[in-house]
Design a protein around this motif. Structure first.
Motif, mmCIF file in Angstrom:
data_model
loop_
_atom_site.group_PDB
_atom_site.id
_atom_site.type_symbol
_atom_site.label_atom_id
_atom_site.label_comp_id
_atom_site.label_asym_id
_atom_site.label_seq_id
_atom_site.Cartn_x
_atom_site.Cartn_y
_atom_site.Cartn_z
ATOM 1 N N VAL A 1 9.416 -6.015 0.074
ATOM 2 C CA VAL A 1 8.874 -4.910 -0.714
ATOM 3 C C VAL A 1 8.181 -3.987 0.266
ATOM 4 C CG1 VAL A 1 7.272 -4.242 -2.531
ATOM 5 C CG2 VAL A 1 8.560 -6.379 -2.738
ATOM 6 N N ARG A 2 8.642 -2.751 0.306
ATOM 7 C CA ARG A 2 8.078 -1.765 1.216
ATOM 8 C C ARG A 2 7.415 -0.667 0.400
ATOM 9 N NH1 ARG A 2 9.120 -2.494 6.311
ATOM 10 N NH2 ARG A 2 10.644 -4.081 6.832
ATOM 11 N N VAL B 1 6.711 6.731 5.763
ATOM 12 C CA VAL B 1 6.651 5.494 6.522
ATOM 13 C C VAL B 1 6.329 4.417 5.492
ATOM 14 C CG1 VAL B 1 5.442 4.198 8.303
ATOM 15 C CG2 VAL B 1 5.874 6.644 8.616
ATOM 16 N N LEU B 2 7.234 3.444 5.349
ATOM 17 C CA LEU B 2 7.048 2.369 4.380
ATOM 18 C C LEU B 2 6.746 1.073 5.117
ATOM 19 C CD1 LEU B 2 9.996 3.026 1.885
ATOM 20 C CD2 LEU B 2 7.673 3.956 1.850
ATOM 21 N N THR C 1 3.622 -7.987 5.088
ATOM 22 C CA THR C 1 3.393 -7.859 6.535
ATOM 23 C C THR C 1 3.111 -6.386 6.836
ATOM 24 O OG1 THR C 1 5.090 -9.572 6.818
ATOM 25 C CG2 THR C 1 4.331 -8.459 8.806
ATOM 26 N N PRO C 2 1.889 -5.926 6.569
ATOM 27 C CA PRO C 2 1.569 -4.491 6.662
ATOM 28 C C PRO C 2 1.818 -3.839 8.014
ATOM 29 C CG PRO C 2 -0.209 -5.685 5.585
ATOM 30 C CD PRO C 2 0.744 -6.716 6.115
#
Length: 159
Positions: free
Chosen positions: A104-105, A134-135, A140-141
């Motif tokens: 999931v972005r 920018v996603l 995992t940020p």
């Protein structure tokens, strides 16, 4: 707010295939992977698009299915038009193929950008726009990717 797109996407997946009609599409390149989604409408006229006016704000929420799911939320101050830049913009993508599958972005850190070519809210309504962002992965940020895309869809409105 994040629950609503999930409910819409779940509904779209559970609906009978014959009951859905494509009213537009969203295309994007996420780190050179081409992704495509369809904005759908059911036979009863309900669409995967919601337009909400709250005081001086107009919010447009688009949801689409295809190579996974995508949700795009746009907020305008006052009466939106093609000449008006959005006051807020969020993009969530859930690709289901390629190296991005399962992640999931979302646009959290850096605000996405949108260039509107056409925005009509009268009648059926329509939006044509380019976007870039920018996603970053929700889990995992630090794993972020560039996305560029195009929206061309009816808004499914009946007013």
């Amino acid at each position: 707010m994040k629950l609503f797109p999930s409910l819409i996407l779940s509904f779209g997946i559970a609906a009978p295939v014959g009951a859905l009609e494509a009213i537009g599409e969203i295309r994007a390149s996420l780190n050179d992977e081409e992704l495509n989604w369809q904005v759908l409408r059911e036979d009863d006229g309900s669409a995967m698009v919601q337009i909400t006016d709250i005081g001086p704000l107009t919010m447009i929420d688009l949801h689409a299915l295809g190579d996974g799911g995508v949700s795009i939320g746009v907020i305008f101050h006052d009466k939106p038009s093609g000449d008006t830049l959005p006051a807020g913009l969020t993009i969530d993508m859930r690709p289901d193929r390629g190296t991005m599958a399962g992640a999931v972005r979302e646009s959290e850190e850096e605000p996405p950008r949108m260039q509107i070519d056409l925005l009509e809210l009268e009648g059926e309504g329509r939006i044509r726009t380019d976007f870039s962002a920018v996603l970053c992965r929700r889990d995992t940020p630090d794993d972020c990717r560039n996305v560029e895309g195009r929206i061309d869809t009816s808004l499914g409105a009946t007013s």
